[in-house]
Every structure is written in structure tokens, then in C-alpha cells.
Design a protein around this motif. Structure first.
Motif, PDB file in Angstrom:
ATOM      1  N   GLU A 447       0.829  -1.203   0.000  1.00 17.61           N
ATOM      2  CA  GLU A 447       0.000   0.000   0.000  1.00 17.61           C
ATOM      3  C   GLU A 447       0.867   1.256   0.000  1.00 17.61           C
ATOM      4  O   GLU A 447       0.568   2.247  -0.693  1.00 17.61           O
ATOM      5  CB  GLU A 447      -0.924  -0.020   1.209  1.00 17.61           C
ATOM      6  CG  GLU A 447      -2.003  -1.092   1.133  1.00 17.61           C
ATOM      7  CD  GLU A 447      -2.820  -1.181   2.401  1.00 17.61           C
ATOM      8  OE1 GLU A 447      -2.442  -0.496   3.385  1.00 17.61           O
ATOM      9  OE2 GLU A 447      -3.812  -1.927   2.438  1.00 17.61           O
ATOM     10  N   LYS A 448       1.963   1.216   0.761  1.00 12.17           N
ATOM     11  CA  LYS A 448       2.878   2.362   0.757  1.00 12.17           C
ATOM     12  C   LYS A 448       3.524   2.540  -0.616  1.00 12.17           C
ATOM     13  O   LYS A 448       3.671   3.673  -1.112  1.00 12.17           O
ATOM     14  CB  LYS A 448       3.958   2.145   1.820  1.00 12.17           C
ATOM     15  CG  LYS A 448       4.940   3.297   1.920  1.00 12.17           C
ATOM     16  CD  LYS A 448       5.972   3.027   2.997  1.00 12.17           C
ATOM     17  CE  LYS A 448       7.002   4.174   3.057  1.00 12.17           C
ATOM     18  NZ  LYS A 448       8.036   3.922   4.080  1.00 12.17           N
ATOM     19  N   LEU A 449       3.903   1.426  -1.264  1.00 12.88           N
ATOM     20  CA  LEU A 449       4.472   1.510  -2.609  1.00 12.88           C
ATOM     21  C   LEU A 449       3.460   2.080  -3.597  1.00 12.88           C
ATOM     22  O   LEU A 449       3.806   2.893  -4.463  1.00 12.88           O
ATOM     23  CB  LEU A 449       4.930   0.113  -3.048  1.00 12.88           C
ATOM     24  CG  LEU A 449       5.490   0.016  -4.465  1.00 12.88           C
ATOM     25  CD1 LEU A 449       6.750   0.857  -4.611  1.00 12.88           C
ATOM     26  CD2 LEU A 449       5.774  -1.442  -4.840  1.00 12.88           C
ATOM     27  N   THR A 450       2.187   1.665  -3.463  1.00 19.31           N
ATOM     28  CA  THR A 450       1.147   2.213  -4.343  1.00 19.31           C
ATOM     29  C   THR A 450       1.006   3.721  -4.156  1.00 19.31           C
ATOM     30  O   THR A 450       0.891   4.479  -5.135  1.00 19.31           O
ATOM     31  CB  THR A 450      -0.182   1.511  -4.049  1.00 19.31           C
ATOM     32  OG1 THR A 450      -0.016   0.091  -4.150  1.00 19.31           O
ATOM     33  CG2 THR A 450      -1.256   1.954  -5.022  1.00 19.31           C
ATOM     34  N   ALA A 451       1.054   4.160  -2.911  1.00 13.48           N
ATOM     35  CA  ALA A 451       0.962   5.602  -2.651  1.00 13.48           C
ATOM     36  C   ALA A 451       2.143   6.343  -3.266  1.00 13.48           C
ATOM     37  O   ALA A 451       1.982   7.428  -3.863  1.00 13.48           O
ATOM     38  CB  ALA A 451       0.906   5.844  -1.150  1.00 13.48           C
ATOM     39  N   LEU A 452       3.353   5.768  -3.151  1.00  8.73           N
ATOM     40  CA  LEU A 452       4.523   6.420  -3.748  1.00  8.73           C
ATOM     41  C   LEU A 452       4.423   6.476  -5.269  1.00  8.73           C
ATOM     42  O   LEU A 452       4.804   7.487  -5.886  1.00  8.73           O
ATOM     43  CB  LEU A 452       5.783   5.667  -3.327  1.00  8.73           C
ATOM     44  CG  LEU A 452       6.220   5.837  -1.866  1.00  8.73           C
ATOM     45  CD1 LEU A 452       7.353   4.885  -1.548  1.00  8.73           C
ATOM     46  CD2 LEU A 452       6.657   7.269  -1.596  1.00  8.73           C
ATOM     47  N   ILE A 474      -5.557   8.202  -2.938  1.00  8.89           N
ATOM     48  CA  ILE A 474      -4.828   7.267  -2.049  1.00  8.89           C
ATOM     49  C   ILE A 474      -5.745   6.951  -0.867  1.00  8.89           C
ATOM     50  O   ILE A 474      -5.644   7.574   0.205  1.00  8.89           O
ATOM     51  CB  ILE A 474      -3.498   7.875  -1.564  1.00  8.89           C
ATOM     52  CG1 ILE A 474      -2.674   8.364  -2.761  1.00  8.89           C
ATOM     53  CG2 ILE A 474      -2.704   6.858  -0.764  1.00  8.89           C
ATOM     54  CD1 ILE A 474      -1.406   9.073  -2.369  1.00  8.89           C
ATOM     55  N   PRO A 475      -6.671   6.020  -1.021  1.00  9.79           N
ATOM     56  CA  PRO A 475      -7.628   5.749   0.063  1.00  9.79           C
ATOM     57  C   PRO A 475      -7.068   4.856   1.167  1.00  9.79           C
ATOM     58  O   PRO A 475      -7.754   4.587   2.151  1.00  9.79           O
ATOM     59  CB  PRO A 475      -8.779   5.055  -0.674  1.00  9.79           C
ATOM     60  CG  PRO A 475      -8.107   4.363  -1.813  1.00  9.79           C
ATOM     61  CD  PRO A 475      -6.956   5.225  -2.220  1.00  9.79           C
ATOM     62  N   PHE A 476      -5.845   4.354   1.008  1.00 11.77           N
ATOM     63  CA  PHE A 476      -5.297   3.435   2.016  1.00 11.77           C
ATOM     64  C   PHE A 476      -5.021   4.135   3.336  1.00 11.77           C
ATOM     65  O   PHE A 476      -5.170   3.551   4.409  1.00 11.77           O
ATOM     66  CB  PHE A 476      -3.986   2.808   1.504  1.00 11.77           C
ATOM     67  CG  PHE A 476      -4.121   2.112   0.180  1.00 11.77           C
ATOM     68  CD1 PHE A 476      -4.983   1.053   0.027  1.00 11.77           C
ATOM     69  CD2 PHE A 476      -3.393   2.538  -0.922  1.00 11.77           C
ATOM     70  CE1 PHE A 476      -5.110   0.406  -1.192  1.00 11.77           C
ATOM     71  CE2 PHE A 476      -3.503   1.899  -2.137  1.00 11.77           C
ATOM     72  CZ  PHE A 476      -4.375   0.829  -2.276  1.00 11.77           C
ATOM     73  N   PHE A 477      -4.570   5.392   3.269  1.00  9.55           N
ATOM     74  CA  PHE A 477      -4.105   6.104   4.458  1.00  9.55           C
ATOM     75  C   PHE A 477      -4.835   7.435   4.586  1.00  9.55           C
ATOM     76  O   PHE A 477      -5.386   7.973   3.603  1.00  9.55           O
ATOM     77  CB  PHE A 477      -2.591   6.377   4.373  1.00  9.55           C
ATOM     78  CG  PHE A 477      -1.763   5.178   4.005  1.00  9.55           C
ATOM     79  CD1 PHE A 477      -1.549   4.161   4.919  1.00  9.55           C
ATOM     80  CD2 PHE A 477      -1.192   5.057   2.745  1.00  9.55           C
ATOM     81  CE1 PHE A 477      -0.782   3.067   4.593  1.00  9.55           C
ATOM     82  CE2 PHE A 477      -0.432   3.964   2.401  1.00  9.55           C
ATOM     83  CZ  PHE A 477      -0.233   2.956   3.335  1.00  9.55           C
ATOM     84  N   ASP A 478      -4.776   7.956   5.812  1.00  3.60           N
ATOM     85  CA  ASP A 478      -5.191   9.341   6.018  1.00  3.60           C
ATOM     86  C   ASP A 478      -4.157  10.263   5.394  1.00  3.60           C
ATOM     87  O   ASP A 478      -3.020   9.876   5.132  1.00  3.60           O
ATOM     88  CB  ASP A 478      -5.323   9.632   7.521  1.00  3.60           C
ATOM     89  CG  ASP A 478      -6.438   8.799   8.144  1.00  3.60           C
ATOM     90  OD1 ASP A 478      -7.363   8.416   7.408  1.00  3.60           O
ATOM     91  OD2 ASP A 478      -6.344   8.505   9.360  1.00  3.60           O
ATOM     92  N   PHE A 479      -4.571  11.527   5.202  1.00  5.63           N
ATOM     93  CA  PHE A 479      -3.647  12.440   4.537  1.00  5.63           C
ATOM     94  C   PHE A 479      -2.420  12.722   5.412  1.00  5.63           C
ATOM     95  O   PHE A 479      -1.345  13.025   4.889  1.00  5.63           O
ATOM     96  CB  PHE A 479      -4.348  13.764   4.183  1.00  5.63           C
ATOM     97  CG  PHE A 479      -3.477  14.691   3.407  1.00  5.63           C
ATOM     98  CD1 PHE A 479      -3.204  14.444   2.060  1.00  5.63           C
ATOM     99  CD2 PHE A 479      -2.898  15.799   4.004  1.00  5.63           C
ATOM    100  CE1 PHE A 479      -2.371  15.292   1.339  1.00  5.63           C
ATOM    101  CE2 PHE A 479      -2.084  16.641   3.277  1.00  5.63           C
ATOM    102  CZ  PHE A 479      -1.818  16.395   1.941  1.00  5.63           C
TER     103      PHE A 479
END
Length: 775
Positions: A447-452, A474-479
Motif C-alpha cells: 500500500e505504501k508503494l502504491t501511494a509512492l 490514495i484511500p489506504f491512508f489518512d492524509f
């Protein structure tokens, strides 16, 4: 110290003391016997004595006595009967374990009873004060006082046995078994402190083994059996360390295994390597070394594919998927950007150290050194066919994150794949040595890789973006988490962006004039404008200036001639300078050659002198050795005789060797004499017993015969006495008849004498009264 003629007497004495309740005295008696210099040769009764000795040590919890006795017994029997020492040590450990289990079964609250941080530490003063002032006098305290001492003694037993068995080629099997039991003890009772200390003990034993290579009876690590025992011990150590979650100790255990493999220059069996790399995957994942975690999985995949013939296609696919996801979990940017020189050097040393553990070959030269990276790992996975073996959803995820450019649709395509991957995993049926494969552990990093990737792709097509829109992408994490991820990416120059909370927007790109992207755009723009200007205003051709050049031709030729003359003079001068430099250089070289020649002559002369001295010293040494050899042969002939001297001497001998041979011969003769005396004593005992057994019926027969003879003699004596009595009676009758004639005279004489006596008495009475005066 009590002295006993035979070892059996000491054992009997100890049993007598035990029966009367004096176990300490019995232990001291056996200890005196074992440590005595009188019994230095192994005998069968000594084994029984040692069995009883260790039983007393366990009953009384005397670890120091047990260690002294076992060390002395090892000296006695390690050259004669090692199996006896093994039996005694096994019996010792068995008794200690039974006592600890018995104490544990008696205590109902085991957790409280073993709530001790260090089994080797004594009671602290504050603990004693708390035990006195508190009301802890119930079952918990009694259990702790009952159980803890026995577990301390059991731990001391393991330490003692390992210390006795260390670095001995004849006892390395028992050493490995003891280490395994000690590891199981730490695992069963969660003894982390003791486990660290045990690992350090085993590590020191191996270090001492390498340090003292000339030690007698040391294990040979080049032998397959010895190497396998040491490897199994350290693999077991690695397993227990990971089960106890002691990751630092697990990493040191991995280094121990790698050091042992490097020491013997031999690759271990694939079964050991599978466990080695499987534990490395766990260690690197816990320590957030995702790159080396992926490399360890890659090594594990290659091992299973090459050596596991029973590996099913499903298990292979699961391992390949784990390898690919582990590689994707590695951070896509380089953490070295922005680091200091000191940090980079430490990072290189650390990477080199870890890369050696996963069997990487790194060049020692700085300019040719290739450090492992994410890009090289992915290219290697593609080349070795690992990506093709992975499951379809993992391959689709890899293509989306590494090769596709979908900043707006990336999340919608990645989420279903992640949900499928999270449900995949489990234990491998055809590869039991591989740990349970859980692909769900890679979800946070994916998920972190997808956000990057979204941030990277968005920075290439957007100049600015609302924060809300980026949060929806990026719905995985809060802003706040996204902002933290972006800060780290900007720090390592992976993406260029700024967050403006006042305007609620995110600005991509770097407006710095020296940035690479802006400089490229400016150069492209300059080239485009130059080309456009040349198209709009083409350059005008100027008229020929040939006439002007012809008019100035004579002046130009004169100037060129002067320039060439000046150049010629400069060249000549430079040649002269060069020749002078060459001559000076030749002179210097000649001087150097002469000095070197002189130095070589002097060195040769010194070498010859040294050779003469060395030959003289060697001659003197050989002469001294020859004299010593002759003296030794003479001493040997005096001590052993000519016949034994010929059988004993084989090659050169020294005085020390002669003394040892003489002592060995004397010891051998003494032992043979003792054996002969024992045999003679036993023969005499047997002969005496046989003689007495044969004498019993003869003595009984002689006794019966003597009884009959004495009975006949008694009857004859009785008859003789009767006959003599009859004869005496007849003679007495005759004497009586002869003297009866004188009886009347006797009566008259008696009567007259009586009257005289009466008269004399009356006169005496009258004299006394004074009424009678005879004058």
C-alpha cells in the motif's frame, strides 16, 4: 582424608554413612577417594563410585563437588574408557532433570515459582527485606523456595557438563546432545537470560577451539561428522532464538553459522541451508531490512527448486509469489541520498556484512563495488524466471506498480489484487522446512508503494492538486500518513512536491533553477528557439575577401617565415634541453645502479656471513642433539636394558622422551605386577577355600573316630577304677580286723585320760580362785 585399600571399601563406607543420615560425610569420603592420586588408572568399581557420587551431589545440590569429581574422572578415563564418562554424565543430567521436574510437580504455581530474571544471580538485599516485612508466607513463597533452587542447580548442571565436554573429539556427540537439552530447557521455561549466556558459552568454546589449534584431542572441523554436529547445534540455537523472539541473538547465531561455513571452506547440506535462509527471512523482516529479506527469499526459492524433488507446483507458485512481493516491498528510492560521508561508510560496511550472510560476492575495490539494490534484484528475478512462476494476481500487481502509468486508475486496479493476495498463504505441504508463507504481511508495504507510485506519476502530469483529490486517489491512508510518506520521498529525492495547507493544495515540481528537470526544459527550449530563429532569419553569405588576402600575401609570408625560424630555434633549444636532461638522468641512473650494485654486494657478503653463522649454529645444534640422543640412549639402556631398548627406540629420542618412556615402562611394569599380585592373591584365596572345603569331611571323620576311641578308653578307665576300689576295700577290711583287738585298750586309755583332764581342770580352777596352794 580417609584412605582405603580398595575403592569398594570407600563405597561401602559411604553407604553406611548414608544409612545413618550423614550424606555430607559420605560425599566427602567419595570426593577424597576420587581426587586422590592413588587411583589414577580406570577400574570398573570407580564407575559405581561415580554413580553414587553424582547421586549424593544432586541430593545435596553440591554443584562444585560434582564439577570437581567429573573433571577428575575425565582425567582418569578419557584415554581408556570414554563411554564410562558418558554414562556418568548422562546419569548426572537425568537425576538433575528428575529432581527439577519433581519439584515442579510439587509446586502448583509454576509461573510464580520461576519468576526469576537470572538463575545465576543471588538473592538481592531488597528481596530479602521484602520477604521479611511482607506477608508472603503462603503457597507462592513455599513454591518459589522449593522450585527455584532446583532449576538453578539444573542450569548449573548444564553449564558444568558443557565445560567438561568442550573441545574434545571423543565427547563431541555428548556435547551436542547436552547443548540441545540446554536449549530445550531455555525454550520450555522461557529463560531468555540463560539462553543468551548459553549462546555466548558455545561461541567462546568455538573461539578457543580455533585459538588453540595444537591442542590434543581437539575436534577436527574438516571432518564431516564433526562439522555436522557443530552445524546442528547452531541451527538448533537459531531456531530457539527465533521462537523466543530474541532477534539480536538470532542474528548472531546466523553469523555463527556463516562463520563456521567460512572457516571450513565447505558448503553445508541443502537441508541446513533451507533452515538458514528461512530464519534469515524472519530476522530481516523484523529488522525492516526488506531488501535482504527479499534476497533471502530468493535464495530459499532457488534451493527448493533445485533440491526439493517433491515440491509441488502450488507450493512453488506460493514461494515465487512471496519472493516477488518481498522484492516489491523494498523502498523504490535510494536511502543514501542526502546522507553524510560517515553514514555512507557505515551503511556500506553494514551492507557488506549482511550481504555476506546471504552469500553475495561484493568486490573489495571501492570503484568496482556493486551493492545490492531493488533494480538489480527485480532484473535477476526476471532473468531466473521467478516472476513467471508467481501467481497471476501477483504478476498483475507487479506490472501495475512497475510498468504501468495510471495515476488516476491505479488504486481501483490494485485494491482487488491486494484483497486476493491477503487471502493467499499457508503452510507448504511439500516443503516442511520453509516457514508458513503469509502474503498478507506484505500488504502495508505494498500500500505504501502504491501511494509512492501515485505521487510519482501525479508529479509528472500535474502541477498542483487539491488535498481532497489526492486523498481520494490514495484511500489506504489518512492524509497525515500520506504527508509523512511524501516527506520521506522528498527527502530522498524520489518526488518533488510541496503541501500548502493554507490553500489546501499540493504543488508538484521544483522551481529551483539548478534542478535537473528545469535545466533540461531550458536547454530544449533554447535549442528550439535557435532553430526557429534560423528558419525565420537565415544567415546572409558575406562577399569574398580574396583580393584583400592577395594584397597582404607578401607580408603574411614574411611573418610566417619569421615565425618558423623562431619556432626552429625554440625546437633546437628544447632538443638541447632534452638531451641535457637525458644525460643527467643517465648519470643519476648510473649512480643509482652503482649504489644498488654496492648495496647488493654488501647484502651478499652479509648473507654469506649469516649463512656461515647459521651453518655453524646448525652444526652446534646437531652436535648437541647428537650428544643428547647418545645420553638418552644410554639412560634408556640403563633404565630398560638392551633388549627393551631395541624394541622401544624408533628414530631419534630425547631426554624428555626417555624419561617418559622410562616412566611409562615403570608404570606398565607396576601395573603388570599389581595384576600378577591380584591374580596370585585370588589364586591363593581359591586354593585356601578349596583346601578348607576338602578338610571339612576329613575333620568330621577324625572327630568321630576320636570320640569312639575316647569312649573305649573311658570305659577301660572306669573298670580299672572299680577294680582298684575293690582291692582297697578288701585291704581296709583286713586292717580293721587286725586293729579290732586293740579297741578295749583304746577305750580304757581314753577313759583314764579323760579323768586326768577333769582333775587338771579342777586344779586350774582352784588356782585361779586362790583357795588351793599346791606348795
Amino acid at each position: 582424608m580417609s584412605t582405603f585399600a580398595k575403592p569398594e571399601n570407600a563405597l561401602k563406607r559411604a553407604e553406611e554413612l548414608i544409612h545413618v543420615g550423614q550424606k555430607q560425610a559420605a560425599l566427602q569420603a567419595l570426593h577424597d577417594l576420587i581426587t586422590s592420586k592413588r587411583y589414577r588408572s580406570w577400574q570398573k568399581p570407580l564407575e559405581k563410585i561415580m554413580m553414587k557420587y553424582v547421586e549424593l551431589c544432586v541430593d545435596l545440590r553440591k554443584g562444585r563437588f560434582a564439577k570437581d569429581g567429573l573433571i577428575q574422572y575425565r582425567i582418569v578415563c578419557q584415554q581408556v574408557n570414554v563411554s564410562s564418562l558418558e554414562e556418568v554424565i548422562k546419569h548426572f543430567m537425568k537425576l538433575s532433570n528428575e529432581k527439577a521436574e519433581q519439584a515442579r510437580n510439587q509446586a502448583q504455581t509454576l509461573d510464580d515459582a520461576l519468576d526469576v530474571e537470572d538463575l545465576e544471580a543471588d538473592k538481592r538485599p531488597e528481596d530479602l527485606m521484602l520477604s521479611y516485612v511482607s506477608g508472603e508466607k503462603g503457597k507462592d513463597r513455599s513454591d518459589r523456595e522449593l522450585v527455584t533452587p532446583w532449576f538453578k542447580f539444573l542450569w548449573e548442571t548444564y553449564r558444568t557438563v558443557l565445560e567438561i565436554l568442550r573441545n574434545n573429539s571423543k565427547l563431541e556427540g555428548l556435547y551436542a546432545m547436552t547443548a540441545h537439552k540446554a536449549f530445550q530447557f531455555c525454550k520450555q521455561y522461557k529463560r531468555t537470560t540463560e539462553f543468551r549466556r548459553l549462546c555466548e558459552i558455545i561461541r567462546n568454546h568455538l573461539a578457543n577451539l580455533n585459538k588453540y589449534r595444537d591442542q590434543r584431542d581437539r575436534p577436527d572441523l574438516t571432518a564431516q561428522e564433526s562439522l555436522q554436529l557443530y552445524l546442528d547445534t547452531r541451527v538448533d540455537q537459531l531456531k530457539i532464538a527465533t521462537e523466543l523472539s530474541l532477534w539480536q541473538e538470532a542474528f548472531r547465531s546466523v553469523e555463527d553459522i556463516h562463520g563456521l561455513m567460512s572457516m571450513v571452506k565447505r558448503t553445508p547440506k541443502p537441508s541446513v541451508l533451507v533452515v538458514y535462509y528461512a530464519k534469515l527471512t524472519e530476522i530481516f523482516w523484523i529488522s525492516d531490512c526488506h531488501l535482504y529479506h527479499a534476497y533471502a527469499w530468493f535464495k530459499l526459492f532457488n534451493l527448493q527448486k533445485s533440491y526439493n524433488k517433491n515440491l509441488s507446483q502450488k507450493d512453488l507458485q506460493l514461494i515465487a509469489s512471496s519472493v516477488l512481493l518481498a522484492a516489491l516491498s523494498v523502498s523504490p528510492y535510494d536511502h543514501k541520498y542526502g546522507a553524510s560521508h560517515f553514514e555512507l561508510e557505515n551503511e556500506k560496511d553494514r551492507n557488506l556484512r549482511i550481504a555476506n550472510l546471504v552469500n553475495f560476492s561484493l568486490d573489495s575495490k571501492r570503484e568496482n563495488r556493486e551493492m545490492p539494490s531493488r533494480a538489480s534484484l527485480l532484473s535477476e528475478l526476471a532473468a531466473k524466471g521467478v516472476i513467471s512462476c508467481a501467481s497471476q494476481e501477483v504478476k498483475d500487481l507487479y506490472n501495475l506498480l512497475e510498468h504501468e502509468f495510471l495515476p488516476l486508475d491505479l488504486v481501483s486496479k490494485v485494491q482487488p489484487l491486494l484483497s486476493k493476495i491477503s487471502k493467499t498463504g499457508g503452510k507448504l505441504s511439500s516443503a516442511p522446512s520453509v516457514p508458513e508463507v503469509l502474503l498478507s504481511q506484505y500488504l502495508p508495504t505494498l500500500e505504501k508503494l502504491t501511494a509512492l507510485r501515485i505521487l510519482q506519476q501525479a508529479s509528472q502530469i500535474f502541477q498542483s492538486m487539491k488535498i481532497d483529490m489526492l486523498s481520494k486517489m490514495i484511500p489506504f491512508f489518512d492524509f497525515a500518513v500520506v504527508e509523512k510518506i511524501s516527506v520521506d520521498a522528498v527527502k530522498h529525492n524520489f518526488v518533488a512536491m510541496k503541501v500548502n495547507h493554507l490553500s489546501g493544495a499540493v504543488h508538484f515540481g521544483n522551481m529551483d533553477i539548478e534542478s535537473d528537470g528545469l535545466s533540461n526544459h531550458l536547454s530544449v527550449l533554447a535549442d528550439s528557439l535557435n532553430e526557429a530563429r534560423s528558419l525565420i532569419h537565415p544567415p546572409v553569405k558575406k562577399p569574398s575577401r580574396l583580393g584583400e588576402n592577395l594584397m597582404n600575401l607578401a607580408t603574411t609570408v614574411e611573418k610566417e617565415h619569421r615565425r618558423l625560424l623562431a619556432r626552429k630555434s625554440i625546437i633546437e633549444k628544447r632538443k638541447e634541453d632534452l638531451e641535457r636532461q637525458i644525460l643527467e638522468k643517465e648519470k643519476e641512473e648510473e649512480l643509482k645502479r652503482l649504489s644498488l650494485l654496492k648495496k647488493s654486494v654488501d647484502d651478499e657478503r652479509l648473507r654469506l656471513l649469516n649463512d656461515v653463522k647459521l651453518r655453524e649454529q646448525e652444526r652446534i645444534r646437531q652436535q648437541v642433539l647428537e650428544n643428547e640422543r647418545k645420553e638418552a640412549e644410554k639412560m634408556l639402556e640403563e633404565k630398560l636394558g638392551k633388549k627393551k631398548k631395541k624394541t622401544v627406540i624408533q628414530g631419534d629420542v630425547t631426554k624428555q622422551a626417555v624419561m617418559e618412556l622410562a616412566l611409562n615402562e615403570q608404570l606398565k611394569e607396576r601395573q603388570e605386577l599389581e595384576k600378577k599380585l591380584q591374580k596370585l592373591a585370588k589364586t591363593m584365596d581359591y586354593l585356601e577355600r578349596a583346601k578348607r572345603q576338602e578338610e571339612v569331611p576329613l575333620i568330621e571323620q577324625a572327630f568321630q573316630k576320636r570320640l569312639e576311641e575316647e569312649k573305649i578308653l573311658h570305659e577301660q578307665e572306669q573298670l580299672r577304677e572299680i577294680e582298684l576300689s575293690k582291692q582297697h576295700h578288701a585291704g581296709d577290711l583286713l586292717e580293721k580286723n587286725r586293729l579290732s583287738r586293740m579297741l578295749d585298750h583304746k577305750v580304757c586309755i581314753v577313759a583314764s585320760s579323760f579323768r586326768l583332764d577333769i582333775l587338771a581342770l579342777l586344779i586350774f580352777l582352784l588356782v585361779i580362785k586362790g583357795s588351793y596352794d599346791p606348795f
